[in-house]
Design a protein around this motif. Structure first.
Motif, PDB file in Angstrom:
ATOM      1  N   TYR A  59      17.608 -66.327 -68.120  1.00 42.99           N
ATOM      2  CA  TYR A  59      17.052 -65.969 -69.421  1.00 42.99           C
ATOM      3  C   TYR A  59      17.164 -64.467 -69.674  1.00 42.99           C
ATOM      4  CZ  TYR A  59      15.229 -70.686 -69.420  1.00 42.99           C
ATOM      5  OH  TYR A  59      15.137 -72.048 -69.387  1.00 42.99           O
ATOM      6  N   ASP A  60      17.204 -64.105 -70.959  1.00 40.37           N
ATOM      7  CA  ASP A  60      17.251 -62.700 -71.362  1.00 40.37           C
ATOM      8  C   ASP A  60      15.876 -62.058 -71.259  1.00 40.37           C
ATOM      9  OD1 ASP A  60      20.029 -62.926 -72.309  1.00 40.37           O
ATOM     10  OD2 ASP A  60      19.158 -64.153 -73.904  1.00 40.37           O
ATOM     11  N   GLY A  61      14.854 -62.838 -71.584  1.00 43.58           N
ATOM     12  CA  GLY A  61      13.487 -62.344 -71.570  1.00 43.58           C
ATOM     13  C   GLY A  61      12.595 -63.216 -70.710  1.00 43.58           C
TER      14      GLY A  61
ATOM     15  N   HIS B 149      12.105 -55.675 -79.015  1.00 39.96           N
ATOM     16  CA  HIS B 149      12.773 -54.849 -78.004  1.00 39.96           C
ATOM     17  C   HIS B 149      14.233 -55.246 -77.834  1.00 39.96           C
ATOM     18  CE1 HIS B 149       9.245 -52.612 -76.776  1.00 39.96           C
ATOM     19  NE2 HIS B 149       8.585 -53.737 -76.901  1.00 39.96           N
ATOM     20  N   PHE B 150      14.577 -56.464 -78.173  1.00 31.69           N
ATOM     21  CA  PHE B 150      15.990 -56.882 -78.108  1.00 31.69           C
ATOM     22  C   PHE B 150      16.774 -56.266 -79.258  1.00 31.69           C
ATOM     23  CE2 PHE B 150      14.008 -60.284 -75.618  1.00 31.69           C
ATOM     24  CZ  PHE B 150      14.825 -60.263 -74.501  1.00 31.69           C
ATOM     25  N   SER B 151      16.214 -56.255 -80.452  1.00 32.25           N
ATOM     26  CA  SER B 151      16.933 -55.710 -81.602  1.00 32.25           C
ATOM     27  C   SER B 151      17.065 -54.195 -81.493  1.00 32.25           C
ATOM     28  CB  SER B 151      16.258 -56.107 -82.917  1.00 32.25           C
ATOM     29  OG  SER B 151      14.936 -55.617 -82.957  1.00 32.25           O
ATOM     30  N   GLN B 152      16.100 -53.528 -80.874  1.00 35.66           N
ATOM     31  CA  GLN B 152      16.172 -52.086 -80.689  1.00 35.66           C
ATOM     32  C   GLN B 152      17.364 -51.734 -79.796  1.00 35.66           C
ATOM     33  OE1 GLN B 152      12.401 -50.890 -79.100  1.00 35.66           O
ATOM     34  NE2 GLN B 152      11.365 -51.111 -81.068  1.00 35.66           N
ATOM     35  N   ARG B 153      17.585 -52.548 -78.800  1.00 43.32           N
ATOM     36  CA  ARG B 153      18.673 -52.274 -77.862  1.00 43.32           C
ATOM     37  C   ARG B 153      20.021 -52.455 -78.533  1.00 43.32           C
ATOM     38  NH1 ARG B 153      18.623 -53.011 -71.629  1.00 43.32           N
ATOM     39  NH2 ARG B 153      20.623 -52.080 -71.223  1.00 43.32           N
TER      40      ARG B 153
ATOM     41  N   GLN C 195       6.502 -53.890 -72.625  1.00 45.13           N
ATOM     42  CA  GLN C 195       5.226 -53.664 -73.286  1.00 45.13           C
ATOM     43  C   GLN C 195       4.085 -53.881 -72.307  1.00 45.13           C
ATOM     44  OE1 GLN C 195       6.378 -56.481 -76.269  1.00 45.13           O
ATOM     45  NE2 GLN C 195       4.604 -57.751 -75.882  1.00 45.13           N
ATOM     46  N   GLU C 196       2.965 -53.274 -72.638  1.00 42.48           N
ATOM     47  CA  GLU C 196       1.775 -53.389 -71.807  1.00 42.48           C
ATOM     48  C   GLU C 196       1.322 -54.844 -71.740  1.00 42.48           C
ATOM     49  OE1 GLU C 196      -2.795 -51.717 -71.941  1.00 42.48           O
ATOM     50  OE2 GLU C 196      -1.202 -50.530 -72.866  1.00 42.48           O
TER      51      GLU C 196
ATOM     52  N   ASN D 228      16.939 -60.487 -58.252  1.00 44.20           N
ATOM     53  CA  ASN D 228      17.196 -59.257 -58.986  1.00 44.20           C
ATOM     54  C   ASN D 228      17.127 -59.564 -60.474  1.00 44.20           C
ATOM     55  OD1 ASN D 228      18.169 -56.957 -60.196  1.00 44.20           O
ATOM     56  ND2 ASN D 228      19.922 -56.743 -58.814  1.00 44.20           N
ATOM     57  N   LEU D 229      16.202 -58.933 -61.160  1.00 46.09           N
ATOM     58  CA  LEU D 229      16.029 -59.163 -62.597  1.00 46.09           C
ATOM     59  C   LEU D 229      16.534 -57.983 -63.426  1.00 46.09           C
ATOM     60  CD1 LEU D 229      12.508 -60.854 -62.554  1.00 46.09           C
ATOM     61  CD2 LEU D 229      14.763 -61.945 -62.617  1.00 46.09           C
ATOM     62  N   LEU D 230      17.434 -57.209 -62.860  1.00 41.48           N
ATOM     63  CA  LEU D 230      18.008 -56.077 -63.566  1.00 41.48           C
ATOM     64  C   LEU D 230      18.647 -56.558 -64.875  1.00 41.48           C
ATOM     65  CD1 LEU D 230      18.350 -53.036 -63.097  1.00 41.48           C
ATOM     66  CD2 LEU D 230      20.640 -53.530 -62.245  1.00 41.48           C
ATOM     67  N   GLY D 231      18.352 -55.880 -65.959  1.00 42.40           N
ATOM     68  CA  GLY D 231      18.887 -56.256 -67.264  1.00 42.40           C
ATOM     69  C   GLY D 231      18.018 -57.242 -68.031  1.00 42.40           C
ATOM     70  N   LYS D 232      16.962 -57.714 -67.420  1.00 40.27           N
ATOM     71  CA  LYS D 232      16.047 -58.651 -68.086  1.00 40.27           C
ATOM     72  C   LYS D 232      14.878 -57.879 -68.683  1.00 40.27           C
ATOM     73  CE  LYS D 232      18.413 -62.035 -66.234  1.00 40.27           C
ATOM     74  NZ  LYS D 232      19.377 -62.761 -67.032  1.00 40.27           N
ATOM     75  N   LYS D 233      14.460 -58.265 -69.860  1.00 43.54           N
ATOM     76  CA  LYS D 233      13.253 -57.701 -70.469  1.00 43.54           C
ATOM     77  C   LYS D 233      12.088 -58.586 -70.064  1.00 43.54           C
ATOM     78  CE  LYS D 233      15.617 -55.487 -74.248  1.00 43.54           C
ATOM     79  NZ  LYS D 233      15.746 -54.234 -73.567  1.00 43.54           N
TER      80      LYS D 233
END
Length: 152
Positions: free
Chosen positions: A49-51, A145-149, A118-119, A79-84
């Motif tokens: 998953y992306d998020g 946060h996905f659209s910001q990226r 996010q908190e 490893n969750l590198l690249g996941k939000k």
């Protein structure tokens, strides 16, 4: 479309309810979301998953519930590198360490390489109407946060 996974542990149904409202916010923002109880998911699924949103009620004096412990330990091997990611949970403000499970999950997500965007969201017991809207907004905010990226 960004694909998100919500994994939760809920004893009384409060955290499950939070998960459903957060999912509503994700869907409102155009994301797809799968919701799974902690007992029905393998830690390796997080990588699909992306998020990732992890939710748990806080047990005792600020700890993770027992049903989350194995999953939590197994997260050290992925490893969750690249996941939000983000964490949420129901808690009880009568305890000194309010929502400690959310803090544990947030730290573990960071340790596993995820970008915590996010908190953590902490809601006392069952959400009232205002808190339900807060949960929906949590999902909407997460998706932002996905659209910001993309635009960066």
């Amino acid at each position: 479309m960004q694909a998100c996974l919500i994994v939760y542990a809920s004893m009384t149904g409060n955290t499950e309810e939070l998960a459903r409202f957060i999912a509503e916010g994700i869907r409102k923002s155009g994301g797809s979301v799968v919701i799974k109880d902690i007992l029905e998911v393998d830690v390796s699924e997080l990588q699909q998953y992306d998020g990732i949103l992890l939710g748990a009620y806080t047990w005792g004096d600020g700890e993770l519930p027992d049903e989350f412990l194995d999953f939590y330990d197994e997260m050290s091997q992925i490893n969750l590198l690249g996941k939000k990611a983000a964490a949420f949970g129901s808690c009880d403000s009568s305890y000194e360490n309010r929502g400690g499970a959310v803090d544990f999950l947030t730290a573990k997500l960071k340790e596993s390489g995820a970008e915590v965007v996010q908190e953590g969201l902490k809601i006392d017991l069952a959400p009232n109407d205002v808190e339900k809207e807060q949960c929906i907004y949590f999902g909407v905010s997460f998706m932002a946060h996905f659209s910001q990226r993309k635009g960066a």
